[in-house]
Structure formats: C-alpha cells, structure tokens
Design an enzyme around this catalytic site. Structure first.
Site, PDB file in Angstrom:
ATOM      1  N   PHE A  68     -43.395  50.939 -14.127  1.00  0.00           N
ATOM      2  CA  PHE A  68     -41.950  50.809 -13.958  1.00  0.00           C
ATOM      3  C   PHE A  68     -41.669  49.496 -13.247  1.00  0.00           C
ATOM      4  CE2 PHE A  68     -37.852  50.921 -11.975  1.00  0.00           C
ATOM      5  CZ  PHE A  68     -37.054  51.382 -13.006  1.00  0.00           C
TER       6      PHE A  68
ATOM      7  N   ASP B 143     -46.256  43.938  -8.213  1.00  0.00           N
ATOM      8  CA  ASP B 143     -44.878  44.390  -8.025  1.00  0.00           C
ATOM      9  C   ASP B 143     -44.858  45.322  -6.815  1.00  0.00           C
ATOM     10  OD1 ASP B 143     -42.429  45.620  -8.001  1.00  0.00           O
ATOM     11  OD2 ASP B 143     -42.334  45.953 -10.168  1.00  0.00           O
TER      12      ASP B 143
ATOM     13  N   LYS C 251     -35.658  45.882  -2.931  1.00  0.00           N
ATOM     14  CA  LYS C 251     -35.318  47.129  -2.248  1.00  0.00           C
ATOM     15  C   LYS C 251     -35.152  46.965  -0.732  1.00  0.00           C
ATOM     16  CE  LYS C 251     -36.314  50.326  -5.877  1.00  0.00           C
ATOM     17  NZ  LYS C 251     -37.348  50.429  -6.893  1.00  0.00           N
TER      18      LYS C 251
HETATM   19  C1  LIG Z   1     -37.082  49.830  -8.245  1.00  0.00           C
HETATM   20  C2  LIG Z   1     -38.181  49.030  -8.847  1.00  0.00           C
HETATM   21  C3  LIG Z   1     -37.922  47.894  -9.635  1.00  0.00           C
HETATM   22  C4  LIG Z   1     -36.530  47.491 -10.055  1.00  0.00           C
HETATM   23  O1  LIG Z   1     -35.682  47.208  -9.012  1.00  0.00           O
HETATM   24  P1  LIG Z   1     -34.082  47.200  -9.271  1.00  0.00           P
HETATM   25  O2  LIG Z   1     -33.519  46.673  -8.000  1.00  0.00           O
HETATM   26  O3  LIG Z   1     -33.682  48.604  -9.569  1.00  0.00           O
HETATM   27  O4  LIG Z   1     -33.845  46.299 -10.435  1.00  0.00           O
HETATM   28  C5  LIG Z   1     -38.998  47.155 -10.086  1.00  0.00           C
HETATM   29  N1  LIG Z   1     -40.261  47.521  -9.791  1.00  0.00           N
HETATM   30  C6  LIG Z   1     -40.547  48.602  -9.057  1.00  0.00           C
HETATM   31  C7  LIG Z   1     -41.968  48.944  -8.746  1.00  0.00           C
HETATM   32  C8  LIG Z   1     -39.524  49.413  -8.574  1.00  0.00           C
HETATM   33  O5  LIG Z   1     -39.811  50.526  -7.875  1.00  0.00           O
END
Ligand SMILES: *Cc1c(COP(=O)(O)O)cnc(C)c1O
Length: 408
Positions: A146, A231, A260
């Site tokens: 994700f 990520d 985040k």
């Molecule tokens: C939440 C998340 C994203 C995307 O972030 P948004 O601010 O919702 O675009 C990307 N990678 C990971 C691992 C995430 O948990």
C-alpha cells in the site's frame, strides 16, 4: 435510529450520505474533539483512539505545542509557493535531515505525493546516473503493497478493488512477493532502478517480514546498483518503537518516504529524503507542488518532530507497545489466531470462524475504544504514542471483554 427525533449523530450521518461520495465506510461515530489519546463524539462520549488516523497522530490529538506553532505561523505567513523563499523551509530541511540522517529532502503534502516524487526521481536517477535506456526503467514493488491512491501507485497494487475500473496504468513496475529477498533478486534486470517496499506492511494488516529481510534487500540493492526506497509513511516517526523502522535491522535506505505523523495530524506534510546522489538529479522545473514546503506546513512539522523527540514519545511507544502486545498475547480466547506488531503498530488477527473483525470493532466502539478492522479478520491497534501503561492495560481488558461479549 429514531425517525421522529433523530439525534445529532444520525442527522450528520444522513447529511454526509446524501452529499458525500461513498468511497469510505466509516464506523458510525461522529467526532468533534480530540486531546491526547482521546476523541469525543458529538453526543459527548469519549473514546480511546486506537487508529490515530492511520498513524498520523502519533503525537496525540491537538498537541498543545504543535497547535501553538500552527496558530503563530498562521498569523504571520501561510503560503508563498516555491516561486519565492520562506524563512521556515530552510529550518525544516535542516531539522528533518538531521533527525533522519539524510542529505537532502523534498517536501510534499500527502503520502501518495511523496511516493510519486520518489518514483519520478528514481527513474530520472536511473537514466542519468545508472545509464538505463530512455523509458525502460523498472521499479520493483511488493505484492499486498500500500503506497497511496494515485494512478501509478494503484496500478501496481495487487488488491483487485484498489485498481478495478481505474486503468490504464503507467508501465514499468514489477511485483514480487513481500518478505522474499531471493524473489526480489530474481526479478532484477539491467533496467531495474529502484525497489519500493514498506518495512512493515501496514494496510496489508501489519505484516512483518522475516528477520533479515531488509538487511538482505539492502545488500542486494547495493550490489546491483538499485535505489532502495523505504516507504516509512506509516512505520516512521516512532510508530514501531524506533524513529524509523529500518533501524530495527540496522540498515539505511537510499530513499526514505515520510508523511502522516510528520505534522502530528494537523496538516498534510510529507517528504522524500535521500542522499545527494538521488535527489541531486532534480533540476529547477523538474517537479513541484504549490503547497509543498509552505511556511505553515514547515512550522507545524518542525514542532511535530520536536515534541516527538523531546517528550520521549518514541521510547514510550516502544515500552508501552511491548506491554500492550504482551497483554493482548496473554488473552486466552480461542478466536485469536495471532497477535503481532512492533512498537505501537499492533494487530490482532482472529480465526475466520470468529465471524469477522468488524463486529469486534463495533463492540469496542460501544466500550469506548475506536479501532479499525482490516482484511476481514484483523483488528489493528495503533494508538497515539503518548499512551500510558494504564491505558494500554485498559485496551487489552476491553479487547478481551469485547471478544467474550461478541463471540462468547
Ligand atoms: C498512508 C500511506 C500512504 C499514503 O499516504 P496519503 O497521505 O494517504 O496519501 C503511503 N504509504 C503508506 C505505507 C501509507 O501507510
């Protein structure tokens, strides 16, 4: 719902259902206040927030120091665009790079934008530094990944619902199983420029790769001249008990993505961090964002990083996370298949016969605890890092209570 005199919750939900796109199916709780680990609904009921906005509020809701920094900056200057400089961006760069041990940073807003930024930059690095022929660059990604919701990103998702109906997608991505370093190496070609991977797969249900996986892919990326892109948008900034999850295996990514909790939940702030080799390929005009790096975002993020460190939230998350995991693991109930996680990134997976995690989340909600079901049978628990030991014990107690209430 009482049809004659619906309560405020019911009226607000009805309004939302009429006018809002239904791309989410939220629990029917309407929140209007938050403080620390707690949120309150419009009826005045208090809940312990065990989602923390998918780990965007690691610092707790409405942290007073971040709030003060935001108000102070909002009264001075909010947006200049990058056509001009502002006095917060240099300090944000410096503090972010010093905190994470990075050479350079590029600020964005949402997490998905940081991912897109990395994909573009690493492709350019591939052409200009590695010498891959034009338009042939490949980036390897993992199954069940994700990384957000943009077209490129959903194009390499393996979740059918995520991509169904949204094609065609950009090319140049290759999927491999998560947690399998050999499969990763086998997928490498002379055109491979990057490997994009989550240190722990959050949205997949808190999936922890086998020990040594990150170390192995680090070694492969170095040997094969491939950019390792971690990520850490969800795992980063203390969520797993360390500043970055890569530290659990003592490695350093070439590119790290954060978002985040970078703003403590006040404002969308994300960043791509790298060494000079990778981000150094970008020239003026190559990439940008109207809001990326704006002074309000920078002031908020600077304070969000500061309180995370100064108030010992990372260490607290590690200690209290261990305690919560141990208490959840000690629950004797035959519906529990596995308790897993690191720091305060935890999940309880139930056996399929238990009848689904959503029912448990509904019961937890009634008990004053908000948690999110995922993949049918898993309840994820990721409260703010300011959780106390007593609150952790309370969560475990309520969890056991909900299981006995719903399943017996
Ligand atoms: C939440 C998340 C994203 C995307 O972030 P948004 O601010 O919702 O675009 C990307 N990678 C990971 C691992 C995430 O948990």
């Amino acid at each position: 719902m009482n049809a004659i005199s619906p309560n405020l919750t019911g009226r607000l939900i009805a309004r939302e259902d009429v006018y809002g796109a239904t791309n989410y199916k939220p629990l029917d709780v309407v929140l209007n206040r938050g403080e620390g680990v707690y949120v309150w609904d419009v009826e005045g009921k208090r809940y312990l927030d065990c989602l923390a906005a998918y780990s965007a509020v690691n610092q707790g809701h409405c942290h007073p120091k971040i709030l003060a920094a935001m108000i102070e900056q909002a009264q001075k200057l909010t947006l200049t665009s990058r056509a001009f400089r502002n006095d917060q961006l240099p300090l944000f760069y410096e503090e972010l790079c010093e905190l994470t041990g990075s050479h350079m940073a590029l600020p964005m807003n949402s997490g998905a934008e940081a991912v897109e930024t990395a994909l573009k930059t690493v492709r350019k690095w591939g052409y200009e530094v590695k010498g891959v022929p034009a338009d042939r660059a490949e980036i390897i990604v993992c199954n069940e990944n994700f990384h957000g919701r943009t077209l490129a990103v959903v194009g390499f998702s393996t979740d059918p619902q995520t991509k169904a109906g949204f094609g065609p997608f950009p090319k140049g991505f290759v999927n491999v199983p998560y947690g399998d370093a050999e499969a990763f190496e086998a997928a490498i070609t002379e055109n491979t420029v990057g490997f994009l991977v989550e240190p722990i797969q959050g949205e997949a249900g808190v999936i922890i790769p086998p020990a040594g996986y990150l170390k192995a892919v680090r070694e492969i990326c170095t040997r094969r001249n491939i950019v390792l892109i971690l990520d850490e948008i969800q795992t980063g900034l203390g969520r797993t008990g360390k500043l970055l999850a890569e530290q659990h295996e003592g490695i350093e990514a070439d590119v790290t993505l954060v978002g985040k909790a970078l703003s403590g939940g006040f404002y969308p702030v994300s960043a791509m961090l790298s060494n000079t080799d990778v981000l150094g390929v970008l020239k003026p005009g190559d990439h940008g964002s109207t809001f990326g790096g704006n002074p309000l975002a920078c002031a908020v993020a600077r304070m969000a990083m500061k309180v995370l460190v100064e108030e010992g939230m990372i260490e607290n998350g590690a200690t209290v996370g261990d305690r919560l995991k141990a208490s959840l693991s000690a629950i004797k109930h035959n519906s529990i298949r596995e308790v897993r996680g690191r720091g305060l990134m935890l999940a309880v997976e139930l056996h399929p016969e238990a009848g689904g995690a959503r029912r448990i989340c509904e019961a937890l909600k009634t008990r004053g605890l908000l948690a999110k079901d995922t993949h049918g049978d898993t309840v994820r628990l990721s409260p703010p890092l300011v959780l106390t030991a007593d609150q952790a014990d309370w969560i475990a107690g309520e969890f056991e209570g909900a299981l006995r209430e719903v399943i017996g």
